[in-house]
Design a protein around this motif. Structure first.
Motif: not given
Length: 426
Positions: A144, A147-148, A378, A382, A385-386, A421, A424
């Motif tokens: 995560t 990914c960020e 993940t 991710h 989602r973003h 957001d 998920a």
């Protein structure tokens, strides 16, 4: 059209010409059309060209049937992973500088990947134990974070290649971090791993040497200073006789990240972005994220053909073909997953069905399906989602990897912008 000699079912590989090249299949717009043509002509086992070096055609058998693939993968007494049993090696037929030669050394490297029977068991056990000891929550948190960081680097909005911008760095760096490498070292390993997947013979050999050196240096630091990650677990395992065994065993998940994870993440995102009906099933909750990942493994397998052939220890019949001692058999993963004999018309049979062969089966099955799924799930979740992402397919279509083993678009031209957001995927 390949020319046959001798009686039906008893073709000698070296006497056949005009064989289909493996890389031509994986890089084509429709690989299943090639498999269907080969099935029509040859049945469940077909002769193919593994690689061409100058005037030399390196040939083998492509196993197309699901049942036949399972049989070969599960029977290491008859079908060896040790390339010392390949006629092209023991008769010294391979020209210098081949990519397949770099993958299949006549003197097998000290890892379970290249061995059978008790030696495979000795070398496989440490990897299984280390994977079992991993903290999956920590792996998810590390992925995560990765990914960020990658999404942050992409910016609030932009345009570019999603494979280079996201799929490759997230999948590969998440795996190398899990192994215990820092990001700078992971970046170097990623560059060399890309060469291993798609380079020529000399480039592949050089990249493998650099990778081994990098991992050996890391093992030395772990011994001196301690550390965290999968390699730390391997260093302390009683089964290993020396550090080269540890390093070559660690290289297996490094290569897996390059070959498999990048392709799996890429194929999954391509499926969602390119197929509106499929995307609606995902966003509408009619298929879970795990179901999405399995759909890709069934129908768009990241590994089209296993980069670890088997070698016949004796003359044996398979799928109505006479496989001669020393012949190479390439596991046709994508062909086996689509084998009509492995499917029924009952839609209920497809629910939570994971009998595909994208992980392999038998004693050499992938050691890390849970870890790979955790990272891929993940990474895909991710991003979706973003980010709001739009795929821009060029008029000529997407380019596909030229590797004989892996299939995925080498580029996904997209535009993106940071989204609220979405929640998920289930």
């Amino acid at each position: 059209m390949p020319q046959r000699t001798g009686q039906a079912g008893a073709e000698c590989l070296e006497e056949l010409s005009g064989l289909t090249n493996l890389a031509k299949i994986t890089s084509s717009p429709d690989p299943q059309a090639h498999y269907a043509e080969l099935r029509t002509q040859w049945g469940s086992v077909a002769p193919i060209e593994i690689e061409r070096k100058g005037d030399t055609v390196i040939s083998g058998w492509l196993v197309l049937g699901h049942a036949e693939n399972c049989h070969v993968m599960r029977d290491e007494l008859q079908f060896s992973r040790n390339a010392a049993n390949w006629r092209w090696n023991y008769d010294d037929l391979l020209p210098p500088g081949t990519a397949i030669g770099a993958f299949t050394p006549a003197e097998p490297r000290p890892t379970a990947f290249y061995h059978d029977d008790t030696e495979r068991q000795r070398l496989r056990e440490p990897l299984d134990d280390a994977l079992e000891a991993l903290d999956e929550r920590a792996v998810r948190d590390q992925t995560t974070y990765m990914c960020e960081k990658v999404i942050e680097r992409m910016g609030v909005s932009g345009a570019g290649d999603l494979v280079r911008a996201y799929c490759q760095p997230v999948g590969f760096l998440a795996m190398t971090t899990t192994l215990g490498f820092d990001l700078e070292t992971g970046g170097r390993l990623m560059t060399d791993a890309a060469t291993v997947v798609d380079g020529d013979g000399d480039e592949v050999a050089a990249a493998l040497t650099r990778t081994l050196d990098t991992v050996m240096e890391h093992i030395g630091r772990v011994r001196q200073d301690g550390g965290q990650g999968l390699i730390t677990h391997l260093v302390s395992h009683k089964n290993f006789a020396h550090d080269v065994e540890i390093a070559t065993s660690a290289i297996v998940p490094v290569s897996g990240a390059a070959i498999f994870l990048t392709a799996w993440i890429t194929q999954t995102l391509h499926q969602v972005l390119a197929d509106r009906k499929f995307a609606a099933r995902v966003s509408g909750g009619r298929i879970t994220l795990d179901g999405t990942l399995d759909e890709v493994l069934w129908h768009r397998s990241p590994i089209s053909h296993s980069p670890a052939p088997r070698y016949a220890r004796n003359d044996v019949e398979l799928g109505g073909r006479l496989i001669r001692k020393g012949d190479a058999l390439v596991m046709g993963i994508a062909a086996a997953n689509a084998d009509p004999a492995a499917h029924t018309d009952d839609q209920r049979d497809k629910i939570d069905n994971r009998s595909h062969l994208s992980w392999g089966t038998g004693p050499h099955a992938c050691p890390a399906p849970r870890l790979a799924r955790l990272i891929a799930r993940t990474a895909v979740d991710h991003l979706l989602r973003h980010m709001d992402i739009t795929l821009r397919v060029p008029d000529g279509g997407l380019p596909w990897a030229s590797s004989p083993w892996v299939r995925h678009p080498t580029q996904l031209p997209v535009t993106w912008h940071r989204a609220a957001d979405h929640g998920a995927i289930g």
